[in-house]
Design a protein around this motif. Sequence first.
Motif, PDB file in Angstrom:
ATOM      1  N   GLU A  47       0.115   3.750  -2.994  1.00 22.98           N
ATOM      2  CA  GLU A  47      -0.556   5.003  -2.563  1.00 22.98           C
ATOM      3  C   GLU A  47      -0.034   6.163  -2.348  1.00 22.98           C
ATOM      4  O   GLU A  47      -0.446   7.297  -2.318  1.00 22.98           O
ATOM      5  CB  GLU A  47      -1.539   4.427  -1.404  1.00 22.98           C
ATOM      6  N   GLN A  48       1.211   5.873  -1.560  1.00 24.79           N
ATOM      7  CA  GLN A  48       1.879   7.208  -1.246  1.00 24.79           C
ATOM      8  C   GLN A  48       3.147   7.570  -2.150  1.00 24.79           C
ATOM      9  O   GLN A  48       3.659   8.864  -2.195  1.00 24.79           O
ATOM     10  CB  GLN A  48       2.398   7.010   0.117  1.00 24.79           C
ATOM     11  N   TRP A  49       3.774   6.419  -2.866  1.00 25.37           N
ATOM     12  CA  TRP A  49       5.077   6.422  -3.237  1.00 25.37           C
ATOM     13  C   TRP A  49       5.023   6.605  -4.855  1.00 25.37           C
ATOM     14  O   TRP A  49       5.825   6.646  -5.706  1.00 25.37           O
ATOM     15  CB  TRP A  49       6.019   5.479  -2.875  1.00 25.37           C
ATOM     16  N   SER A  50       4.042   6.039  -5.578  1.00 19.84           N
ATOM     17  CA  SER A  50       3.837   5.961  -6.817  1.00 19.84           C
ATOM     18  C   SER A  50       4.378   5.081  -7.508  1.00 19.84           C
ATOM     19  O   SER A  50       5.065   5.528  -8.339  1.00 19.84           O
ATOM     20  CB  SER A  50       3.647   7.510  -7.496  1.00 19.84           C
TER      21      SER A  50
ATOM     22  N   ARG B 255       0.869  -1.001  -0.127  1.00 17.41           N
ATOM     23  CA  ARG B 255       0.087   0.066  -0.085  1.00 17.41           C
ATOM     24  C   ARG B 255       0.807   1.034   0.091  1.00 17.41           C
ATOM     25  O   ARG B 255       0.529   2.256  -0.701  1.00 17.41           O
ATOM     26  CB  ARG B 255      -0.891  -0.063   1.207  1.00 17.41           C
ATOM     27  N   PHE B 256       1.836   1.285   0.893  1.00 18.23           N
ATOM     28  CA  PHE B 256       2.801   2.595   0.831  1.00 18.23           C
ATOM     29  C   PHE B 256       3.424   2.737  -0.431  1.00 18.23           C
ATOM     30  O   PHE B 256       3.420   3.925  -0.810  1.00 18.23           O
ATOM     31  CB  PHE B 256       3.947   2.330   1.852  1.00 18.23           C
TER      32      PHE B 256
END
Length: 294
Positions: A131-134, A127-128
């Motif tokens: 969702e956050q790191w593309s 998810r990291f």
Amino acid sequence: MIRVAACQYAIELFETADSYAEHLRALCRQAAGQGARLLLLPEYAGLVLSGQLPTAQRGDLLASIAGIQPLLEGWKALCADIACELGIYLQPGSAPVRDPDGRYRNRAWLFGPDGCLGHQDKLMMTRFEREQWSIEAGEGLRVFDTDLGRLGILICYDNEFPLLARRLAEGGADLILAPSCTDTEAGFHRVRIGCQARALENQIAVLQSPTVGLAPWSPALDENIGRAGLYVPPDYGMPADGVAASSAELCPAGSQWLIADLDLDEVRRVREHGQVFTRRDWPEQFADGVLRLR
């Protein structure tokens, strides 16, 4: 018999290319000096290059991976030189790479005494990453032919998905390298349990290398925890729990190598003379990746 080395790799700040190169070369010499012929570092070990960026840039999640892109070719050249100098196989962990399509992928290269053998991309995104790191998934699996045997690479979360390791085993891999990066003990155990399960299912060996320590200067690698380990099928002639070797400390103060001897002939023997035949008895219903329901 081959001697392998998996690093519990402490994320440290190296602000110049020379200090980082000196660090990596000394670290690899330490393992090679103990007879290791295959060295494994963890997932995102290459992101330590972001320490060479200006403070504000290395402290920005997205800017840090963009900033290391011009440094990656130098890193690869350094890894190739170390592998050649020491006469070893080196999987120096992974790094986020911007491909020609403009998208980032988590990539792990394998270097041998004669140069780069190729790379493996991570296929399953956490998810990291998503969702956050593309960072996006790569494609395909590869088996690498080496003087030590046939091996594959599954990066961290990939080890939690049975069919990926199964494809590598069907391709002839006897050893899977599992570079990992986890920021909680639960995350470490998820990957470790996955590695042990893949060794059991396919009757192969799996070598895991984790990141450890605190790096407040990096929003991607700020907290790290894990043990290095070598896992084999629990069967005749193998450790009863399937753990051939494991680091003593969960989170040491600095980088430490787990050095272990691995006899791949003995691992292969289990497939023919073991108490169970999990590799052979893999259900035919799994052949196309789908378990058919009645």
